[in-house]
Each structure stands twice: as C-alpha cells, then as structure tokens.
Design a protein around this motif. Structure first.
Motif, mmCIF file in Angstrom:
data_model
loop_
_atom_site.group_PDB
_atom_site.id
_atom_site.type_symbol
_atom_site.label_atom_id
_atom_site.label_comp_id
_atom_site.label_asym_id
_atom_site.label_seq_id
_atom_site.Cartn_x
_atom_site.Cartn_y
_atom_site.Cartn_z
ATOM 1 N N PRO A 117 0.800 -1.243 0.000
ATOM 2 C CA PRO A 117 0.000 0.000 0.000
ATOM 3 C C PRO A 117 0.828 1.286 0.000
ATOM 4 C CG PRO A 117 -0.923 -1.585 1.539
ATOM 5 C CD PRO A 117 0.384 -2.159 1.075
ATOM 6 N N ALA A 118 2.098 1.176 0.396
ATOM 7 C CA ALA A 118 2.950 2.364 0.398
ATOM 8 C C ALA A 118 3.449 2.728 -0.997
ATOM 9 C CB ALA A 118 4.144 2.142 1.332
ATOM 10 N N PHE A 119 3.272 1.819 -1.961
ATOM 11 C CA PHE A 119 3.742 2.102 -3.327
ATOM 12 C C PHE A 119 2.976 3.308 -3.872
ATOM 13 C CE2 PHE A 119 4.175 1.424 -7.912
ATOM 14 C CZ PHE A 119 5.533 1.136 -7.991
ATOM 15 N N PRO A 120 3.650 4.235 -4.562
ATOM 16 C CA PRO A 120 2.991 5.479 -4.983
ATOM 17 C C PRO A 120 1.860 5.312 -5.980
ATOM 18 C CG PRO A 120 5.222 5.314 -5.888
ATOM 19 C CD PRO A 120 5.104 4.243 -4.868
ATOM 20 N N ALA A 121 1.874 4.233 -6.771
ATOM 21 C CA ALA A 121 0.835 4.050 -7.785
ATOM 22 C C ALA A 121 -0.338 3.246 -7.234
ATOM 23 C CB ALA A 121 1.409 3.357 -9.008
ATOM 24 N N THR A 122 -1.542 3.618 -7.644
ATOM 25 C CA THR A 122 -2.745 2.905 -7.200
ATOM 26 C C THR A 122 -3.419 2.133 -8.326
ATOM 27 O OG1 THR A 122 -4.106 4.853 -7.620
ATOM 28 C CG2 THR A 122 -3.187 4.605 -5.390
ATOM 29 N N THR A 123 -2.901 2.256 -9.554
ATOM 30 C CA THR A 123 -3.462 1.555 -10.708
ATOM 31 C C THR A 123 -2.335 0.895 -11.489
ATOM 32 O OG1 THR A 123 -3.237 3.462 -12.186
ATOM 33 C CG2 THR A 123 -5.289 3.283 -10.903
ATOM 34 N N LEU A 124 -2.700 -0.022 -12.393
ATOM 35 C CA LEU A 124 -1.691 -0.658 -13.241
ATOM 36 C C LEU A 124 -1.002 0.384 -14.109
ATOM 37 C CD1 LEU A 124 -0.295 -3.215 -14.353
ATOM 38 C CD2 LEU A 124 -2.134 -3.324 -16.061
ATOM 39 N N GLN A 125 -1.760 1.320 -14.651
ATOM 40 C CA GLN A 125 -1.161 2.353 -15.495
ATOM 41 C C GLN A 125 -0.148 3.166 -14.693
ATOM 42 O OE1 GLN A 125 -1.516 2.672 -18.741
ATOM 43 N NE2 GLN A 125 -0.032 4.355 -18.732
#
Length: 322
Positions: free
Chosen positions: A132-140
């Motif tokens: 969840p800490a990863f900056p992206a929330t979508t595959l794109q």
C-alpha cells in the motif's frame, strides 16, 4: 497332487485374495500430502483445505508435509520415489507439474510418467499486487513509475520458473518496462517480503493473496483472468487495461507416485470427487478465487501432459532460462 505344487497353488491363491482385501481396506492408516512449497503460499493454502476435507471423506487423517525448494521440484522428486500405495500424495500444480518441467530439462522427475494423476482440484488466476505504500494505485500508474525509474522496481514471486515468474516476464515484455524479478523460496516468504515493503510488488496466485487484498494489506492492480472475477469484482483484468496477452490460468490437483493400484486409485478419485462437490467447500474455495473443478484420473493425466506442452512453448517464446 505333489505337496510342493499344492503349496505353491495355495500360496498363489492366498496372494490373489490378499490383494483385493488390502485395497478394500484402504486407507487403514494416515496419509501424507506433500505440499512442494513452504507454508503460506497458494499451494499450501489449498493443500491444507484439501487435506482436511479429504481426510473427512476417507475416514483417515491426511497430514500435510511441506517440502519446498527449486520451485516445487524438491517435493516432486521425493514423492516420485515414494511407494505407490496411496499413502503418499502430492499437491501437483501448474508450477511443479507444468512450468518447471518446461523450463528445466532435468528436474529430477517426469511430470507425466512418474506420477499417477488422481484428479484435479480446480483452477485459479494470478494477480499483480503492491504494498500500500507504493505510490501508484493503478496498473497504469505502476507502469508509468516503472518507465520513470527503469530497473529500480523489483517484483517478488514464489521462485524462478514459476507461472507467476512467467507472468512477470509477460508484463515486462508486453508493457515494455524494465522491472526486476526477485525469486523467493515459495509464495509465503515472498508475501512476507512485500507485506514488510522489502519488495514493492509481487506476482502472486489469488488463493494466497485474496485475504490480504480484502484486508487492505496488499493493493491489487490487475488479475490474469479473461474477465473480472467474482471474488474480486473491483480488480480489473490485464486485458481490459490494454494487455490482452497476459492471461494466465493456473491449476492444482492431487497426484501420487506412478503405478498406483487401480482399486486404490478408484477409492482416492471417488473421495476427491465427493469432496469437490460439497457446496460449502466450493463456496470456501470461491472466496479465495479458486474454482473447484473435479476431473477424473484419465482426463486429468491428459490435461497435465497438455499443460507441460503449453508451458514448454511459452518458455521458448519468452526466452526465460533455468
């Protein structure tokens, strides 16, 4: 009649009578179900559920024996050399009995001829997840981040040569991004690394990832099915996100050493079929993205052989090496 000949005939008759009796008595002691991966991964999750239910149907306990290593090859080698008496079983699957034989010309066993394939358990798909800490929330967003920082984003899997490793390679090739594979000694250790944010992303199988996704401890970006899954209706497919070649369908089954006596095979196959038609078990599997699919020994053996051929071609096209 000479005594020696009469003795021999009686002995032969006794042996002939003993064989059906022994088969009819099966099982009369606990069975061992080898999970060829460490605890915590999808094979272990499905294996433990199957062991409990199979034991209930057979009237004997089924003990899980985790034997991880070499992407399932260590446990598979061990079972291939065990007695073919029905008391030694293995959770066979797309990794140990599909991808590994395709990617490694000498894994120490033949996935087709060294086993009696008792029956399929079911089918499942894979998912790309991030901490969840990863900056992206979508595959794109994930792909944009990977293009912005080539070679800097790692993804974990249950091991080199696993179906999830090949899915990661497909993402790398189809999306033209430079992401780095980090193999672990099973999905359990890999999951722990992603949960601890030691590795930001993972290609994992749904049975082990679904609970973490629902709990919010992992974020799902895309699933490898052709259509959205009832277990995770809010998670898009790679296909709908513009990567239609990333469709990975996985399977688990129950197998035994080659040469299993026909009466014992019939008993195990019938127990497996009974187990997989229990509505509460079907529902429990569905909750974790696993679709129960009973399949008899003969068609299942043909399925395994076809899967090895499929992955052999996929490995050749992907260029993945042992």
């Amino acid at each position: 009649m000479p005594l020696s000949r009469r003795t021999a005939l009686l002995a032969a008759a006794g042996a002939a009578l003993a064989r059906p009796a022994a088969a009819q008595d099966f099982p009369n002691r606990p069975l061992r179900l080898v999970v060829p991966y460490p605890p915590g991964g999808s094979t272990d999750v499905i294996g433990r559920i199957a062991a409990q239910r199979l034991g209930e149907v057979l009237g004997q306990s089924v003990v899980v024996d985790n034997r991880g290593g070499a992407s399932g090859a260590v446990g598979s080698q061990a079972v291939a050399r065990m007695p073919a008496d029905g008391y030694a079983l293995i959770v066979s699957g797309v990794g140990s009995h599909g991808v590994v034989p395709a990617i490694n010309p000498a894994p120490g066993y033949d996935a087709v001829t060294d086993f009696t394939h008792v029956g399929m358990l079911g089918l499942f798909h894979s998912v790309l997840v991030v901490n969840p800490a990863f900056p992206a929330t979508t595959l794109q967003g994930f792909l944009e981040e990977a293009r912005r920082r080539p070679g800097a984003i790692n993804y974990a899997t249950s091991g080199s040569g696993s179906s999830n490793h090949l899915m990661g390679e497909l993402i790398r090739l189809e999306a033209k991004v430079d992401i780095v594979h980090v193999p672990y000694r099973g999905a359990g250790p890999a999951l722990q690394a992603v949960l601890a944010n030691e590795v930001p992303a993972m290609c994992d199988s749904l049975p082990s990832a679904a609970g973490h996704i629902r709990a919010g401890t992992l974020r799902a970006l895309a699933v490898s099915s052709r259509q959205r899954l009832p277990a995770l209706p809010d998670v898009p497919t790679f296909t709908e996100l513009g990567l239609p070649k990333i469709v990975v369908e996985n399977w688990f089954g129950i197998s035994a050493p080659a040469g299993l006596p026909a009466p014992v095979l019939a008993r195990l196959s019938a127990a497996l079929d009974t187990m997989l038609r229990q509505p509460d078990l079907v529902a429990r599997f569905a909750e974790i993205g696993f679709d129960a699919q009973p399949m008899a020994p003969e068609p299942f053996a043909k399925f395994v052989a076809a899967d090895v051929a499929f992955w052999t071609d996929a490995v050749r096209r992907s260029g993945v090496k042992p």
